[in-house]
Enzyme design. Sequence first.
Site, short mmCIF file in Angstrom:
data_model
loop_
_atom_site.label_atom_id
_atom_site.label_comp_id
_atom_site.label_asym_id
_atom_site.label_seq_id
_atom_site.Cartn_x
_atom_site.Cartn_y
_atom_site.Cartn_z
N HIS A 234 0.75 -6.69 -4.20
CA HIS A 234 0.62 -5.43 -4.94
C HIS A 234 0.23 -5.65 -6.40
O HIS A 234 0.51 -4.81 -7.25
CB HIS A 234 1.93 -4.64 -4.85
CG HIS A 234 2.29 -4.23 -3.46
ND1 HIS A 234 3.53 -3.71 -3.14
CD2 HIS A 234 1.59 -4.25 -2.30
CE1 HIS A 234 3.58 -3.44 -1.85
NE2 HIS A 234 2.41 -3.77 -1.32
N GLU A 264 -6.72 -4.65 4.61
CA GLU A 264 -6.53 -5.79 3.72
C GLU A 264 -7.17 -7.02 4.35
O GLU A 264 -6.98 -7.28 5.54
CB GLU A 264 -5.04 -6.04 3.46
CG GLU A 264 -4.34 -4.83 2.83
CD GLU A 264 -2.85 -5.02 2.64
OE1 GLU A 264 -2.38 -6.18 2.73
OE2 GLU A 264 -2.15 -4.03 2.42
N GLU A 360 0.42 -7.41 9.30
CA GLU A 360 -0.12 -7.86 8.02
C GLU A 360 0.59 -9.11 7.49
O GLU A 360 1.28 -9.08 6.47
CB GLU A 360 -0.03 -6.73 6.98
CG GLU A 360 1.33 -6.05 6.87
CD GLU A 360 1.34 -4.99 5.78
OE1 GLU A 360 1.00 -5.31 4.63
OE2 GLU A 360 1.70 -3.84 6.09
#
Length: 405
Positions: A234, A264, A360
Amino acid sequence: MDQQSTRPDFFSRHDGEKILPFSTAEYERRLATLRRIMAERDIPATVLTSMHNIAYYSGFLYCSFGRPYACVVTAEACTVVSANIDASQPWRRSIGDSVIYTDWRRDNYYRALATLTAGAKRIGIEADHLTLAAKSTIEQMLANPELVDVAPATMSARMIKSAEEIALIREGARIADHGGEAIRQAIKLGTREIDVAMAGRDAMELEIARAHPDSELRDSWVWFQSGLNTDGAHNPVTTRALESGDILSMNTFPMISGYYTALERTLFLGEPDSASMALWKANVELHELGLSLIKPGISCSAICEELNRFLIERDLLQYRSFGYGHSFGVLSHYYGREAGLELREDIDTVLEHGMVVSMEPMLWIPQGTPGAGGYREHDILLVGETGAENITGFAYGPEHNIIEA
């Protein structure tokens, strides 16, 4: 009597027509589920205060700017309580009624709540969102009702997506891929992270405007990180210029009516060195194993156990950065979380038909270690009756994502 004394504490006004992201039947379904929760616990009125629950049950996604908001649900009504600064917009964007409170007198927000919950001795609240100060004021101004936490039950209700929600999430995944393609085209030697990020964000917002012209255009964003800045998933965008050999992390996040989706990918600008290539391939293998595990009947913790075993066998577990995935729906980087549906060791929720989760995995290799950087891939999966459907289309891995320097 002067004007000061005649100004109302709160009022209603209906300007324009209602515009909602879902059908009336969809909101009726959601409210019926909430009312069943309330009936089972003998709760005559619930005061929702979080952005995600107010948006989920009413359609209205507020912009707080330090002001409190609410959605008051009773057996008969669903009423948004909003600040005067927003005028009639909350009414246009909510399924039920709207009450506007003014700031001419302190605590008018709570006076509106007191009127809408009049006579209720038990009131449902979101304990994970209500501050201690707000709780104290509610108790004082609403005649000291018993406060019952409905946050876990509403979270569980949100975890199973309807057909309309899944259709919107599919669109979000498509638009995330669209933003990813714009980013791929923008990656050039010497280009700044911010320039690449803006290309992806602009492409997504233009596509949302084209495909969803009645939606409110807000909150779509991109994190595009390079080199050392890939170590945190992040990390904000910077003005760093891209260099040959850089590891890159592309993250696109379109927002449609409060529904966040994500893409992503790890990329390299130029050929990666051998250590980086080995780590990238290992994380891709981990990602593919994770994709194969997503299906109804398996628990979040069991998925983690299998993926951890993979990393242990390769002496990579110490580089794992965070949980392996999470639920999708009404959430964003600053509100909302269905914490009961995260792929972590301490979550035993069993996947069911209608859930939507990400896979992820991320490896964080610290500076000074061969292959340093952050490696992650992210796909969105719809859990079906017997398996899962991957709705992310953007390719991953070294075969596709090495950009010529």
